[in-house]
Design a protein around this motif. Structure first.
Motif, short mmCIF file in Angstrom:
data_model
loop_
_atom_site.label_atom_id
_atom_site.label_comp_id
_atom_site.label_asym_id
_atom_site.label_seq_id
_atom_site.Cartn_x
_atom_site.Cartn_y
_atom_site.Cartn_z
N LYS A 1 0.83 -1.21 0.00
CA LYS A 1 0.00 0.00 0.00
C LYS A 1 0.86 1.26 0.00
O LYS A 1 0.45 2.31 -0.53
CB LYS A 1 -0.91 -0.02 1.23
N TYR A 2 2.06 1.16 0.55
CA TYR A 2 2.91 2.33 0.73
C TYR A 2 4.09 2.36 -0.25
O TYR A 2 4.99 3.18 -0.11
CB TYR A 2 3.42 2.39 2.17
N ASP B 1 4.46 3.35 -3.39
CA ASP B 1 4.69 4.59 -4.14
C ASP B 1 5.23 5.69 -3.24
O ASP B 1 6.14 6.44 -3.64
CB ASP B 1 3.39 5.05 -4.82
N ARG B 2 4.68 5.78 -2.04
CA ARG B 2 5.14 6.83 -1.13
C ARG B 2 6.58 6.57 -0.68
O ARG B 2 7.39 7.50 -0.56
CB ARG B 2 4.22 6.92 0.10
N VAL B 3 6.92 5.31 -0.45
CA VAL B 3 8.29 4.98 -0.06
C VAL B 3 9.25 5.24 -1.22
O VAL B 3 10.35 5.79 -1.02
CB VAL B 3 8.39 3.51 0.41
N ARG B 4 8.82 4.89 -2.42
CA ARG B 4 9.69 5.14 -3.58
C ARG B 4 9.95 6.63 -3.74
O ARG B 4 11.09 7.06 -3.99
CB ARG B 4 9.06 4.57 -4.85
N ASP B 5 8.92 7.43 -3.59
CA ASP B 5 9.09 8.89 -3.70
C ASP B 5 10.04 9.40 -2.62
O ASP B 5 10.89 10.26 -2.87
CB ASP B 5 7.73 9.56 -3.57
N LEU B 6 9.89 8.87 -1.42
CA LEU B 6 10.77 9.27 -0.32
C LEU B 6 12.23 8.97 -0.65
O LEU B 6 13.12 9.81 -0.42
CB LEU B 6 10.37 8.50 0.95
N ALA C 1 7.29 2.93 6.04
CA ALA C 1 5.93 2.50 5.69
C ALA C 1 5.08 2.32 6.95
O ALA C 1 3.90 2.71 6.98
CB ALA C 1 5.98 1.20 4.89
N MET D 1 4.22 5.71 8.26
CA MET D 1 3.16 6.28 7.42
C MET D 1 1.80 5.71 7.81
O MET D 1 0.79 6.43 7.84
CB MET D 1 3.45 6.00 5.95
N ASN E 1 0.59 7.56 10.66
CA ASN E 1 0.63 9.03 10.49
C ASN E 1 1.63 9.68 11.44
O ASN E 1 1.35 10.74 12.03
CB ASN E 1 -0.76 9.63 10.68
#
Length: 652
Positions: free
Chosen positions: A172-173, A175-180, A278, A281, A284
């Motif tokens: 689930k995370y 994309d956000r981890v890759r961006d980070l 992750a 995230m 939060n």
């Protein structure tokens, strides 16, 4: 916070698996972390430096069982006992502010709350795990992630695993981890980012198994008995529970979270740069500012291992060379982000060149000349020579800024290089100005005083900047300079020392080491306890694993040993096998051992063999021994264990 404090700084090492044999590789990351913490304190920061031990998991349970103790007893001894983790950090002068053990009650309760929160928000769900598992690394792998069918981290064998388990929605995370990773400096050095993207992100992140049911030594999932929390959830959240997250033991979360930097070895970068963010995230929570994945110390071309021998034992190395020299070598010799090849030759050479010839020689010569020519204090009347003094003064005046630039990048090697450029220049300055010539004339005494002052001020600034690396040596240098200031504000510019500075004589900071003599001494320490043996070839007969596992190997204590009448070969043993009932075993080893020398020894016996009669006496098992040929003569050695291993401990 005090008015002079620059702010809070939170730095961590990974919490270490409590190994029974610690080597210098264990100390590498912690020495670097300690150096950074001391540097930040020197700058005026309010520092929180966390370290500790990761004490749960299947491999701990297995080792404890083999030792015949509970897992808690096993880890207590290794962490708190003689020669344990805390002893090593004391030896290496590690100035940690807080030490966490994942068996601490407050941490256990906090992890249960954290697991439940992720379950309640839908990011943890129940399923069945089927795949590969590496017990030493406590890591789950897919087939595609294996390297030649083995664990990609340690190269060891993996096991097929299938069990009911909870899973974390890591996918689930993704994309956000890759961006980070790709678009921030969260993970350094940059080469680590490429590894994470290519090896884990691009192939696709799969949901992560986060509970186990095949063993019990872990934090229980309190809402589902039989499940224990995966050790990497347990271990990673220590960085926050140690500050008071989800517990009332501490109240430092607001002050110190997010962490300024996690220092970790490259083998656990995946957990810290993918799984850790992750999970944060999911809750939060703020992410740490940085993860820095350092390289390994290599020995003989491979990752350092406890099996390599005691020449990498930090206790032995510290005894031979001193703790400060050892700390200095680790950070002077190897770029922190890369692997480094450890050798005793390199260690001795670094001590001789940098510490004995350059730093030690500079301090000894300068203090000796100051006392020889002027007694306790330099005279206040001094004569400067702008042409001869300018370069050294300029280098010293700019040193702190250059050093700071490198330290902020965790480039410890480069920071030390800047300091030693100045030390080298100071030694050259002595030769250029020839104090021994100036001392011959009363007219040149004011110039001599200024030359020595410039050298002492150079030593003060360099000594102050060496404080994070070699705290005891820096303190000794300050003492030699009459208790000179070495605080951060005093280390910029030139001229803080009073003109009439007092000096204090002392022995050489780092005596030169005889390379051949010291290497021979270390080699002697590393010799095997028994002479090399002539191993006879044998025909290998394959035994399947299940058959092997049926052998019940136990530690047994020899209560009594007697010769068997009318037999030249047999000894009769009365053994404590941990059951409370004596066990009798006969063994044909009378040629090699006298009965009295075996009483009290801890041996290894196969205890589930069928009873057999020997010379009319019943033997219930077999003692293990090794047979070899030495100089044409057959020799036999019983397998003898440490007396610390209790009777009945199962060997596996």
């Amino acid at each position: 916070m005090c008015e002079k404090c620059k702010g809070n700084f939170y730095i961590t090492t990974p919490i270490y698996y409590p190994s029974a044999k610690l080597h210098i590789g264990h100390a590498y990351c912690t020495v670097a972390t300690d150096t950074m913490a001391r540097y930040k304190r020197l700058q005026g920061y309010n520092v929180m430096f966390l370290t500790g031990t990761d004490e749960h998991g299947q491999k701990i349970e297995d080792k404890a069982k083999a030792a015949g103790v509970t897992p808690k007893q096993f880890v207590d001894n290794i962490v708190e006992g003689p020669g344990g983790v805390k002893d090593l950090w004391k030896l290496m002068n590690i100035s940690y502010d807080r030490f966490i053990r994942t068996t601490d009650d407050y941490h256990v309760a906090a992890i249960q709350k954290i697991f439940k929160k992720m379950y309640d928000n839908g990011d943890i769900y129940k399923g069945v795990y089927k795949g590969k598992y590496c017990k030493p690394c406590e890591s789950f792998w897919t087939e595609s992630q294996l390297k030649d069918g083995k664990c990609p981290d340690c190269g060891g064998e993996v096991q097929d695993a299938e069990e009911e388990a909870y899973f974390f929605r890591l996918s689930k995370y993704a994309d956000r981890v890759r961006d980070l990773l790709e678009n921030t400096d969260f993970l350094e050095p940059r080469s680590r980012v490429n590894e994470m993207i290519n090896n884990f992100i691009k192939p696709g992140l799969e949901d992560l198994c986060v509970s186990r049911t095949s063993f019990t030594w872990g934090i229980p999932v309190d809402f589902d008995p039989g499940h224990v929390v995966y050790v990497w959830i347990d271990a990673l959240f220590n960085y926050m529970t140690a500050l008071g997250f989800e517990n009332d033991r501490y109240d430092d979360l607001e002050a110190f979270w997010p962490a300024d930097v996690h220092f970790v070895g490259k083998e656990i970068v995946r957990f810290h740069s993918i799984i850790w963010p992750a999970m944060l995230m999911s809750l939060n929570l703020p992410l740490p500012k940085k993860v820095y994945g350092h390289g390994w110390l290599l020995l003989d071309g491979g990752k350092m291992s406890k099996s390599k021998g005691n020449v990498v034992d930090p206790y032995v190395l510290a005894e031979h060379f001193g703790v400060d020299a050892l700390r200095f070598f680790l950070l002077r010799t190897f770029p922190f982000g890369s692997d480094g090849n450890f050798s005793n030759e390199a260690l001795i050479n670094t001590i001789n060149v940098d510490l004995a010839n350059d730093l030690g020689n500079l301090v000894s010569r300068t203090v000796a000349m100051a006392q020889k020519y002027f007694g306790e204090r330099l005279p206040a009347a001094q004569t400067a020579d702008e042409e001869k003094d300018a370069e050294l003064i300029a280098m010293v005046s700019s040193l702190r800024d250059k050093y700071e630039e490198q330290m902020e990048k965790f480039a410890f090697q480069n920071a030390l290089a800047e300091v030693f450029k100045v030390i080298s220049r100071a030694n050259k300055y002595i030769d250029e100005n020839a104090p021994w010539v100036l001392a011959k004339s009363e007219e040149s005494k004011p110039r001599l005083a200024r030359v020595l002052y410039n050298l002492l001020e150079t030593i003060r600034v360099c000594g102050g900047l060496l404080t994070p690396f070699m705290p005891d040596t820096a303190a000794e240098i300050a003492k030699r300079l009459g208790g000179a200031r070495m605080d951060w504000d005093s280390l910029t510019g030139f001229g803080v020392l009073p003109a009439d500075v007092a000096t204090v004589a002392g022995p050489a900071l780092f005596p030169r080491i005889d390379m051949d003599k010291e290497l021979a001494a270390l080699e002697e320490l590393n010799k095997p306890a028994v002479p090399a043996l002539e191993i006879q070839p044998y025909a290998e007969e394959k035994v399947d694993f299940d058959t092997f596992c049926k052998s019940d190997l136990r530690a047994v204590k020899v209560k009594d040993c007697q010769s068997v009448k009318k037999s030249e070969k047999l000894l009769m043993f009365t053994l404590d096998d941990g059951t409370g009932t004596d066990r009798q075993i006969l063994s044909g080893i009378a040629k090699y051992y006298k009965p009295e020398e075996l009483v009290g020894k801890t041996l290894v016996a196969i205890t589930n063999l069928p009873p057999r009669k020997m010379m009319g006496k019943q033997s219930n098992g077999m003692l293990l021994s090794a047979v070899h040929t030495e100089k044409g003569e057959e020799k036999l050695n019983l397998v003898i264990l440490s007396d610390d291993i209790p009777a009945g401990a199962k060997l596996c």
